[in-house]
Design a protein around this motif. Structure first.
Motif, PDB file in Angstrom:
ATOM      1  N   VAL A   1      28.071  12.527 -16.932  1.00 26.70           N
ATOM      2  CA  VAL A   1      28.901  13.230 -17.920  1.00 26.70           C
ATOM      3  C   VAL A   1      28.048  14.116 -18.819  1.00 26.70           C
ATOM      4  O   VAL A   1      28.353  15.294 -19.030  1.00 26.70           O
ATOM      5  N   TYR A   2      26.966  13.559 -19.357  1.00 27.99           N
ATOM      6  CA  TYR A   2      26.170  14.318 -20.326  1.00 27.99           C
ATOM      7  C   TYR A   2      25.252  15.362 -19.690  1.00 27.99           C
ATOM      8  O   TYR A   2      24.909  16.360 -20.326  1.00 27.99           O
ATOM      9  N   GLY A   3      24.858  15.164 -18.444  1.00 29.05           N
ATOM     10  CA  GLY A   3      23.928  16.088 -17.797  1.00 29.05           C
ATOM     11  C   GLY A   3      24.381  17.542 -17.818  1.00 29.05           C
ATOM     12  O   GLY A   3      23.640  18.422 -18.268  1.00 29.05           O
ATOM     13  N   PRO A   4      25.595  17.840 -17.329  1.00 29.39           N
ATOM     14  CA  PRO A   4      26.046  19.232 -17.335  1.00 29.39           C
ATOM     15  C   PRO A   4      26.186  19.806 -18.751  1.00 29.39           C
ATOM     16  O   PRO A   4      25.946  20.987 -18.973  1.00 29.39           O
ATOM     17  N   ILE A   5      26.554  18.970 -19.689  1.00 30.86           N
ATOM     18  CA  ILE A   5      26.717  19.428 -21.075  1.00 30.86           C
ATOM     19  C   ILE A   5      25.357  19.826 -21.646  1.00 30.86           C
ATOM     20  O   ILE A   5      25.210  20.909 -22.232  1.00 30.86           O
ATOM     21  N   PHE A   6      24.364  18.961 -21.473  1.00 30.55           N
ATOM     22  CA  PHE A   6      23.022  19.293 -21.973  1.00 30.55           C
ATOM     23  C   PHE A   6      22.448  20.502 -21.243  1.00 30.55           C
ATOM     24  O   PHE A   6      21.776  21.341 -21.853  1.00 30.55           O
TER      25      PHE A   6
ATOM     26  N   ALA B   1      26.414  29.994 -20.277  1.00 27.86           N
ATOM     27  CA  ALA B   1      27.872  30.049 -20.358  1.00 27.86           C
ATOM     28  C   ALA B   1      28.298  29.248 -21.588  1.00 27.86           C
ATOM     29  O   ALA B   1      27.531  28.422 -22.101  1.00 27.86           O
ATOM     30  N   PRO B   2      29.502  29.485 -22.068  1.00 30.55           N
ATOM     31  CA  PRO B   2      29.928  28.791 -23.282  1.00 30.55           C
ATOM     32  C   PRO B   2      30.118  27.290 -23.063  1.00 30.55           C
ATOM     33  O   PRO B   2      30.523  26.847 -21.988  1.00 30.55           O
ATOM     34  N   LEU B   3      29.797  26.546 -24.082  1.00 29.27           N
ATOM     35  CA  LEU B   3      30.051  25.105 -24.098  1.00 29.27           C
ATOM     36  C   LEU B   3      31.305  24.914 -24.944  1.00 29.27           C
ATOM     37  O   LEU B   3      31.260  24.960 -26.163  1.00 29.27           O
ATOM     38  N   ASN B   4      32.424  24.748 -24.264  1.00 26.40           N
ATOM     39  CA  ASN B   4      33.691  24.644 -24.982  1.00 26.40           C
ATOM     40  C   ASN B   4      34.499  23.463 -24.455  1.00 26.40           C
ATOM     41  O   ASN B   4      34.088  22.779 -23.516  1.00 26.40           O
ATOM     42  N   ASP B   5      35.640  23.239 -25.074  1.00 30.89           N
ATOM     43  CA  ASP B   5      36.480  22.100 -24.700  1.00 30.89           C
ATOM     44  C   ASP B   5      36.922  22.170 -23.238  1.00 30.89           C
ATOM     45  O   ASP B   5      36.972  21.141 -22.559  1.00 30.89           O
ATOM     46  N   ALA B   6      37.229  23.360 -22.760  1.00 25.83           N
ATOM     47  CA  ALA B   6      37.678  23.497 -21.371  1.00 25.83           C
ATOM     48  C   ALA B   6      36.587  23.047 -20.399  1.00 25.83           C
ATOM     49  O   ALA B   6      36.872  22.352 -19.416  1.00 25.83           O
ATOM     50  N   PHE B   7      35.342  23.421 -20.681  1.00 23.80           N
ATOM     51  CA  PHE B   7      34.228  23.004 -19.825  1.00 23.80           C
ATOM     52  C   PHE B   7      34.058  21.485 -19.863  1.00 23.80           C
ATOM     53  O   PHE B   7      33.912  20.839 -18.825  1.00 23.80           O
ATOM     54  N   ILE B   8      34.079  20.909 -21.062  1.00 21.69           N
ATOM     55  CA  ILE B   8      33.897  19.461 -21.197  1.00 21.69           C
ATOM     56  C   ILE B   8      35.017  18.707 -20.496  1.00 21.69           C
ATOM     57  O   ILE B   8      34.777  17.708 -19.806  1.00 21.69           O
ATOM     58  N   GLU B   9      36.256  19.173 -20.629  1.00 20.41           N
ATOM     59  CA  GLU B   9      37.378  18.537 -19.935  1.00 20.41           C
ATOM     60  C   GLU B   9      37.195  18.599 -18.419  1.00 20.41           C
ATOM     61  O   GLU B   9      37.488  17.636 -17.717  1.00 20.41           O
ATOM     62  N   GLN B  10      36.698  19.728 -17.925  1.00 19.31           N
ATOM     63  CA  GLN B  10      36.470  19.865 -16.488  1.00 19.31           C
ATOM     64  C   GLN B  10      35.369  18.909 -16.024  1.00 19.31           C
ATOM     65  O   GLN B  10      35.495  18.266 -14.972  1.00 19.31           O
TER      66      GLN B  10
ATOM     67  N   LEU C   1      34.530  16.047 -17.406  1.00 21.21           N
ATOM     68  CA  LEU C   1      35.093  14.699 -17.429  1.00 21.21           C
ATOM     69  C   LEU C   1      36.032  14.467 -16.257  1.00 21.21           C
ATOM     70  O   LEU C   1      35.995  13.408 -15.625  1.00 21.21           O
ATOM     71  N   ARG C   2      36.864  15.444 -15.946  1.00 29.95           N
ATOM     72  CA  ARG C   2      37.805  15.298 -14.838  1.00 29.95           C
ATOM     73  C   ARG C   2      37.046  15.085 -13.527  1.00 29.95           C
ATOM     74  O   ARG C   2      37.377  14.191 -12.738  1.00 29.95           O
ATOM     75  N   ILE C   3      36.020  15.874 -13.305  1.00 27.27           N
ATOM     76  CA  ILE C   3      35.244  15.755 -12.064  1.00 27.27           C
ATOM     77  C   ILE C   3      34.477  14.441 -12.021  1.00 27.27           C
ATOM     78  O   ILE C   3      34.492  13.725 -11.012  1.00 27.27           O
ATOM     79  N   ALA C   4      33.816  14.093 -13.121  1.00 25.37           N
ATOM     80  CA  ALA C   4      33.001  12.873 -13.154  1.00 25.37           C
ATOM     81  C   ALA C   4      33.860  11.628 -13.016  1.00 25.37           C
ATOM     82  O   ALA C   4      33.499  10.693 -12.292  1.00 25.37           O
ATOM     83  N   LEU C   5      34.988  11.596 -13.687  1.00 29.17           N
ATOM     84  CA  LEU C   5      35.815  10.388 -13.685  1.00 29.17           C
ATOM     85  C   LEU C   5      36.697  10.280 -12.450  1.00 29.17           C
ATOM     86  O   LEU C   5      37.137   9.187 -12.105  1.00 29.17           O
ATOM     87  N   ASN C   6      36.925  11.377 -11.758  1.00 26.41           N
ATOM     88  CA  ASN C   6      37.747  11.334 -10.555  1.00 26.41           C
ATOM     89  C   ASN C   6      37.194  10.319  -9.550  1.00 26.41           C
ATOM     90  O   ASN C   6      37.938   9.543  -8.977  1.00 26.41           O
ATOM     91  N   GLY C   7      35.896  10.321  -9.370  1.00 27.44           N
ATOM     92  CA  GLY C   7      35.285   9.373  -8.429  1.00 27.44           C
ATOM     93  C   GLY C   7      35.156   7.965  -8.989  1.00 27.44           C
ATOM     94  O   GLY C   7      34.887   7.034  -8.251  1.00 27.44           O
ATOM     95  N   ALA C   8      35.394   7.812 -10.298  1.00 33.11           N
ATOM     96  CA  ALA C   8      35.235   6.514 -10.930  1.00 33.11           C
ATOM     97  C   ALA C   8      36.563   5.753 -11.042  1.00 33.11           C
ATOM     98  O   ALA C   8      36.566   4.559 -11.301  1.00 33.11           O
ATOM     99  N   LEU C   9      37.668   6.461 -10.852  1.00 33.42           N
ATOM    100  CA  LEU C   9      38.966   5.826 -11.017  1.00 33.42           C
ATOM    101  C   LEU C   9      39.252   4.841  -9.901  1.00 33.42           C
ATOM    102  O   LEU C   9      38.837   5.014  -8.761  1.00 33.42           O
ATOM    103  N   VAL C  10      39.997   3.809 -10.234  1.00 41.63           N
ATOM    104  CA  VAL C  10      40.474   2.863  -9.239  1.00 41.63           C
ATOM    105  C   VAL C  10      41.506   3.582  -8.390  1.00 41.63           C
ATOM    106  O   VAL C  10      42.431   4.199  -8.929  1.00 41.63           O
ATOM    107  N   GLN C  11      41.333   3.542  -7.103  1.00 41.71           N
ATOM    108  CA  GLN C  11      42.285   4.188  -6.186  1.00 41.71           C
ATOM    109  C   GLN C  11      43.326   3.166  -5.778  1.00 41.71           C
ATOM    110  O   GLN C  11      43.009   2.120  -5.238  1.00 41.71           O
ATOM    111  N   GLU C  12      44.569   3.500  -6.025  1.00 47.48           N
ATOM    112  CA  GLU C  12      45.659   2.559  -5.671  1.00 47.48           C
ATOM    113  C   GLU C  12      46.312   2.946  -4.388  1.00 47.48           C
ATOM    114  O   GLU C  12      46.303   4.005  -3.927  1.00 47.48           O
TER     115      GLU C  12
END
Length: 70
Positions: free
Chosen positions: A35-40, A48-57, A59-70
């Motif tokens: 999570v922190y690597g791309p931000i740093f 490129a700008p460090l903004n909320d849209a980038f951080i949300e993206q 998180l979405r990418i990083a957590l996608n592989g971490a979610l429990v798949q039902e």
């Protein structure tokens, strides 16, 4: 586990594992780095700008592989 802001993220992720939202086999220290690597990187390189849209993206990418798949 890291202290400070890293520790806050670790605790949030740990709680998500406990509640069953995230997989129990995750290495949370690595996930914090993922999570922190791309931000740093963006902060240091200033290519490129460090903004909320980038951080949300990140998180979405990083957590996608971490979610429990039902």
């Amino acid at each position: 586990m890291a202290d400070g802001r890293d520790g806050d993220l670790f605790l949030c992720l740990y709680r998500s594992v406990i509640t069953g939202e995230l997989r129990s086999d995750l290495d949370l220290d690595v996930l914090v780095d993922v999570v922190y690597g791309p931000i740093f990187h963006r902060m240091l390189m200033e290519h490129a700008p460090l903004n909320d849209a980038f951080i949300e993206q990140v998180l979405r990418i990083a957590l996608n592989g971490a979610l429990v798949q039902e």
